[in-house]
Design an enzyme around this catalytic site. Sequence first.
Site, PDB file in Angstrom:
ATOM      1  N   GLY A 150      25.829 -14.869 -61.688  1.00 56.14           N
ATOM      2  CA  GLY A 150      26.585 -15.694 -60.641  1.00 56.14           C
ATOM      3  C   GLY A 150      26.698 -17.163 -61.072  1.00 56.14           C
ATOM      4  O   GLY A 150      25.909 -17.705 -61.496  1.00 56.14           O
ATOM      5  N   HIS A 151      28.303 -17.560 -61.364  1.00 60.20           N
ATOM      6  CA  HIS A 151      28.334 -18.928 -61.768  1.00 60.20           C
ATOM      7  C   HIS A 151      29.126 -19.523 -60.484  1.00 60.20           C
ATOM      8  O   HIS A 151      30.213 -19.008 -60.197  1.00 60.20           O
ATOM      9  CB  HIS A 151      29.072 -18.891 -63.135  1.00 60.20           C
TER      10      HIS A 151
HETATM   11  P1  IMP Z   1      18.763  -6.962 -62.561  1.00 57.84           P
HETATM   12  O1  IMP Z   1      19.597  -7.757 -63.741  1.00 57.84           O
HETATM   13  O2  IMP Z   1      19.865  -6.774 -61.594  1.00 57.84           O
HETATM   14  O3  IMP Z   1      18.343  -5.711 -63.225  1.00 57.84           O
HETATM   15  O4  IMP Z   1      17.626  -7.581 -62.126  1.00 57.84           O
HETATM   16  C1  IMP Z   1      16.647  -8.114 -62.792  1.00 57.84           C
HETATM   17  C2  IMP Z   1      15.786  -9.276 -62.731  1.00 57.84           C
HETATM   18  O5  IMP Z   1      16.812 -10.233 -63.262  1.00 57.84           O
HETATM   19  C3  IMP Z   1      15.536  -9.499 -61.180  1.00 57.84           C
HETATM   20  O6  IMP Z   1      14.571 -10.490 -61.053  1.00 57.84           O
HETATM   21  C4  IMP Z   1      16.863 -10.363 -60.830  1.00 57.84           C
HETATM   22  O7  IMP Z   1      16.871 -11.397 -59.736  1.00 57.84           O
HETATM   23  C5  IMP Z   1      17.031 -11.238 -62.061  1.00 57.84           C
HETATM   24  N1  IMP Z   1      18.424 -11.659 -62.509  1.00 57.84           N
HETATM   25  C6  IMP Z   1      19.561 -10.908 -62.612  1.00 57.84           C
HETATM   26  N2  IMP Z   1      20.802 -11.472 -62.959  1.00 57.84           N
HETATM   27  C7  IMP Z   1      20.156 -13.022 -62.660  1.00 57.84           C
HETATM   28  C8  IMP Z   1      20.867 -14.195 -62.541  1.00 57.84           C
HETATM   29  O8  IMP Z   1      22.199 -14.322 -62.836  1.00 57.84           O
HETATM   30  N3  IMP Z   1      20.118 -15.394 -62.246  1.00 57.84           N
HETATM   31  C9  IMP Z   1      18.729 -15.248 -61.978  1.00 57.84           C
HETATM   32  N4  IMP Z   1      18.361 -13.812 -61.968  1.00 57.84           N
HETATM   33  C10 IMP Z   1      18.846 -12.646 -62.317  1.00 57.84           C
END
Ligand code: IMP
Length: 429
Positions: free
Chosen positions: A40-41
């Site tokens: 997310g940006h």
């Molecule tokens: P997933 O990428 O949805 O599988 O999530 C795995 C982990 O990465 C979780 O702890 C999410 O909160 C974290 N995560 C995924 N995308 C982001 C991001 O853009 N910013 C911060 N944390 C992220």
Amino acid sequence: MPNVAVIGAQWGDEGKGKVVDWLASRADLVVRFQGGHNAGHTLVVGNQTYKLSLLPSGLVRGKMGIIGNGVVIDPEALLAEIERVRGQGIEVTPATLRVAENAPLILPLHAALDRAREAARGERKIGTTGRGIGPAYEDKVARRAIRVADLAEPATLDAKLDELLLHHNTLLRGLGAETFEKPTLMQYLLDLAPRILPFAEPVWERLDEARRAGRRILFEGAQAVMLDIDHGTYPYVTSSNTVAATAASGSGMGPHAIGFVLGIAKAYTTRVGSGPFPTELLDATGQMIGDRGREFGTVTGRRRRCGWFDATMVRQAVTVGGIQGIVLTKLDVLDGLPELKIGVGYRLDGETVSRLPASPAAQAAAEPVFETIEGWSGSSAGARSWADLPAQAVKYVRRIEELVGAPVILLTTGPEREDTIVVRDPFEG
Ligand code: IMP
């Protein structure tokens, strides 16, 4: 080498949006190479706020956007995001956006499996975004993913759906979740095909041409090194490699094409989701930093956990991520704190260690060793040169440079694009 790669140096949400926007305005093409719509940006341009998840940020600046093969693409999410930014007056057409024909797709069954598995994990949940990222990467590695190019071949879709459904429905049934029907998914894909295929191409060819022509390519990383599937705090990580090396394999270019690698780090640390966080602050200071820094996830809306800057962790990210210069963000959030702490090591079994160990038990047990540094009473907010910064704030930045082993080449001091101190233009190397 005129190219630049930008990656997160902590656990994500380092304030990449603003920096990527600034860099994108100096680039010709902007490439996403890993992750998906879990990223997310937030970009603030004039009086418009753009929330981008899957689209390369450069589109907002009228730059060609490329979604590389290393990204997992939810076609519905992509089309919805395209519609949303079009509604804000941004032109997104096959002339401005190209999508790798060999990128794997995220289907509704991936999100369903992601959520069902998280629910089954209970206390041990990873805290994923629930968007199907992990299951989609699993299917890619297991060689059963449906890829963008498959949308043009109903017979391929038919055969792949059989294999996918055999696998996923078995799992979903076992987890007590709803299963999927082949005709519904087939229709879903056939409906999406004519809307996605016009964007598809072998993007590696376009990128190679751009490189040969000396055009500036910006590789836009998502998530961050400590969420890297190999180098992060496994298993509390995302499912892709987030290090700069992935910019090459995730877009179809050689490693020499990546250029200068920038790592973005907040002047403190935040994390969403579960997992170890040695320098976490569970007190009023952590609360204050979270409130001031508006630490809520762009994608999830969840409150982020906050803590002191962990120099040991960032130094590790600099090394494994290939980071050559740091962008330090949100320094102004620390204004007025009487004293600051920087994590300079971990206490583990009575010894001080200078790296985050790989074992989850050791990561959870690691106690931070802090160095205390005097805070500053003046304001760093809105500073646009070193001279505008309180002397003690400069000391804090210099100490961070020393500890992480990389120079700070950009510093952000407020939400406006101009609230930035540029030490060096990364496109100049
Ligand atoms: P997933 O990428 O949805 O599988 O999530 C795995 C982990 O990465 C979780 O702890 C999410 O909160 C974290 N995560 C995924 N995308 C982001 C991001 O853009 N910013 C911060 N944390 C992220």
